[in-house]
Design a protein around this motif. Structure first.
Motif, PDB file in Angstrom:
ATOM      1  N   THR A   1       0.827  -1.202   0.000  1.00 22.37           N
ATOM      2  CA  THR A   1       0.000   0.000   0.000  1.00 22.37           C
ATOM      3  C   THR A   1       0.865   1.256   0.000  1.00 22.37           C
ATOM      4  O   THR A   1       1.771   1.407   0.817  1.00 22.37           O
ATOM      5  CB  THR A   1      -0.916   0.001   1.235  1.00 22.37           C
ATOM      6  OG1 THR A   1      -1.759  -1.150   1.178  1.00 22.37           O
ATOM      7  CG2 THR A   1      -1.751   1.258   1.291  1.00 22.37           C
TER       8      THR A   1
ATOM      9  N   SER B   1       0.468   5.698  -0.660  1.00 22.98           N
ATOM     10  CA  SER B   1      -0.410   6.835  -0.921  1.00 22.98           C
ATOM     11  C   SER B   1      -0.004   7.502  -2.226  1.00 22.98           C
ATOM     12  O   SER B   1       1.144   7.375  -2.684  1.00 22.98           O
ATOM     13  CB  SER B   1      -0.334   7.848   0.223  1.00 22.98           C
ATOM     14  OG  SER B   1       0.932   8.503   0.217  1.00 22.98           O
TER      15      SER B   1
ATOM     16  N   GLU C   1      -4.929   5.815  -1.203  1.00 26.43           N
ATOM     17  CA  GLU C   1      -3.911   4.774  -1.307  1.00 26.43           C
ATOM     18  C   GLU C   1      -4.142   3.826  -2.484  1.00 26.43           C
ATOM     19  O   GLU C   1      -5.286   3.456  -2.789  1.00 26.43           O
ATOM     20  CB  GLU C   1      -3.862   3.962  -0.014  1.00 26.43           C
ATOM     21  CG  GLU C   1      -3.408   4.780   1.189  1.00 26.43           C
ATOM     22  CD  GLU C   1      -3.370   3.977   2.463  1.00 26.43           C
ATOM     23  OE1 GLU C   1      -2.520   4.270   3.324  1.00 26.43           O
ATOM     24  OE2 GLU C   1      -4.191   3.034   2.595  1.00 26.43           O
TER      25      GLU C   1
END
Length: 471
Positions: free
Chosen positions: A3, A5, A26
């Motif tokens: 993950t 952003s 994200e």
């Protein structure tokens, strides 16, 4: 992938955010370049191709759930805009690989890269979660896309590296720095582009030059049976592990033989012990591929028994590479049409003879591309080898290069109906339809640009009564 952003991605790739309402949003899904693969949480990479501009699909991918587009211009939807999309993709892959701390295994060579990569992956994933190059996505776009599929659980990342010239592999190693690097061989593939074997060796050896030193865990896996590869030991600070049939190899094969069905069997010897291997793959050339995989696995802590079991159970994961299929009428089709170079062509012919022992064998062969000034001699040599191996019939498909294949067969003494030249794939299918008999074995092989897989496909499309249905 892991993950990230949008703000972090923009910083990593040096991009500018456009139409992004929330920079903390994200990316939780895959990074894709095909709009059809976009889904919830994904990042779409917009390349401008010769016929298709990925930016044109921006609205479609966001509607499908993509968080943003990585492209070279604003597109009216959330986007990270960069000057060079390919460089940005590489920077993102490098960031993710370093953050994960995954052990990266890279391999290169003139022949057998994809088959060996598939073997390494199948062996290592018995030990821990493994991500590896699908098919032959071995360039500056395919490699980063593969690396970006790794997750926090990924222990091993196995990447195949192709090369079109000096400096290419060095660049790929900068994108995804390997810890372990394997060089399989230096052959004639792309010799027309490189200019000679020495230049090919120079390019392939860039992989071992990029490895960390031995005290930092770097390991160079080198083919002891190939002098040009073995000489690369002087070009690396990494630990050197030799594989091959040479008695000096650290990981070696002894008592190599083929089963009645053409599958290699041998005794695997590693510094930690020995164990017997009988492979599911076809052709003696897979012994060297298996030894390279075994050397990687040994370096990563697997025992000889674990490696031998994994190699014995490994199959082919990539299409059109020695795919052996038997039709209901007993005709066996060997589809090895994904690509061809002199080394792989000769290996395939030997595999054909081993598989077809006691049966009629057909070699349906086409052009080997990118051989430059060596093209005539190399096609002639393959035609000659087909005769020496007593292949029942050579079918040379295509133009000038196919004529050279047949010329080689003629010069080796094939004066009767043992060889024939046909103009195209359909003509080859028509000939085979009329002359194949139950029990025959047919090999189909040429460079990718020839598209001879259509011959194999046609041979396997059978009607209700077992007749071959041509496309």
């Amino acid at each position: 992938m892991i993950t990230l952003s949008l703000a972090e991605i923009a910083e990593v790739v040096g991009g500018r955010m456009h139409d992004i309402p929330d920079a903390s949003a994200e990316v939780t899904g895959p990074v894709v370049r095909d709009s059809r693969e976009a889904g919830p949480g994904s990042l779409f990479v917009a390349f401008v191709g010769e016929r298709v501009d990925g930016h044109d699909f921006a609205g479609q991918v966001v509607e499908a759930g993509a968080v943003a587009v990585l492209g070279s211009r604003p597109v009216g939807v959330p986007a990270i805009v960069v000057d060079d999309v390919q460089a940005a993709l590489g920077a993102l892959a490098r960031h993710v690989v370093r953050r994960l701390g995954t052990t990266l295994v890279a391999l290169t060579g003139s022949a057998g890269k994809t088959s060996t990569k598939d073997l390494i992956a199948q062996v290592l994933r018995r030990k821990a979660p493994t991500v590896f190059t699908p098919g032959s996505m071995n360039n500056e776009v395919g490699m980063p896309l593969t690396a970006l599929t790794a997750t926090d659980e990924t222990k091993f990342l196995v990447l195949e590296m192709g090369a079109r010239g000096i400096g290419h592999i060095r660049y790929l190693c900068e994108l995804t720095p390997p810890k372990i690097g394997a060089v399989l061989n230096v052959g004639s593939a792309h010799i027309g582009e490189f200019g000679g074997r020495e230049q090919i060796a120079q390019a392939k050896g860039e992989l071992v030059e990029a490895l960390p030193p031995a005290e930092e865990g770097g390991a160079a896996i080198l083919n002891a049976d190939d002098p040009l590869v073995r000489a690369m030991a002087s070009r690396t600070k990494a630990k050197v592990i030799l594989f091959g049939e040479s008695g000096e190899a650290d990981v070696r094969a002894e008592n190599v033989r083929l089963t009645d069905t053409g599958q290699p069997s041998f005794s695997l010897h590693t510094p930690s012990g020995a164990s017997d291997v009988t492979m599911r793959l076809y052709g003696e050339h897979h012994v060297s591929n298996a030894l390279a995989a075994a050397a990687v696995a040994h370096e990563l802590g697997m025992s000889a028994d674990e490696i031998a079991t994994a190699l014995s159970e490994a199959g082919s994961l990539s299409r059109w590479r020695m795919e052996v299929t038997e039709r209901p009428d007993g005709v066996t089709v060997v589809n090895d049409a994904y690509n061809a170079n002199p080394e792989s062509m000769k290996a395939a012919l030997r595999a054909l003879v081993a598989i077809g022992k006691g049966r009629r064998t057909w070699a349906v062969l086409g052009k080997m591309a990118e051989l430059g000034d060596e093209a005539l001699a190399e096609h002639d040599a393959v035609g000659r080898l087909a005769v020496r191996l007593n292949v029942s019939k050579l079918v040379a498909v295509g133009g000038r290069e196919a004529q050279w294949l047949q010329l080689g067969a003629y010069n080796e003494g094939s004066w009767g109906e043992e060889s024939v030249h046909v103009s195209d794939a359909q003509a080859a299918v028509d000939l085979l339809r009329s002359e194949l008999r139950p029990g025959d074995v047919v090999l189909v092989k040429a460079s990718r640009s020839v598209g001879l897989e259509s011959v194999a496909t046609a041979l396997l499309e059978t009607g209700a009564e077992g007749e071959v249905a041509a496309r």
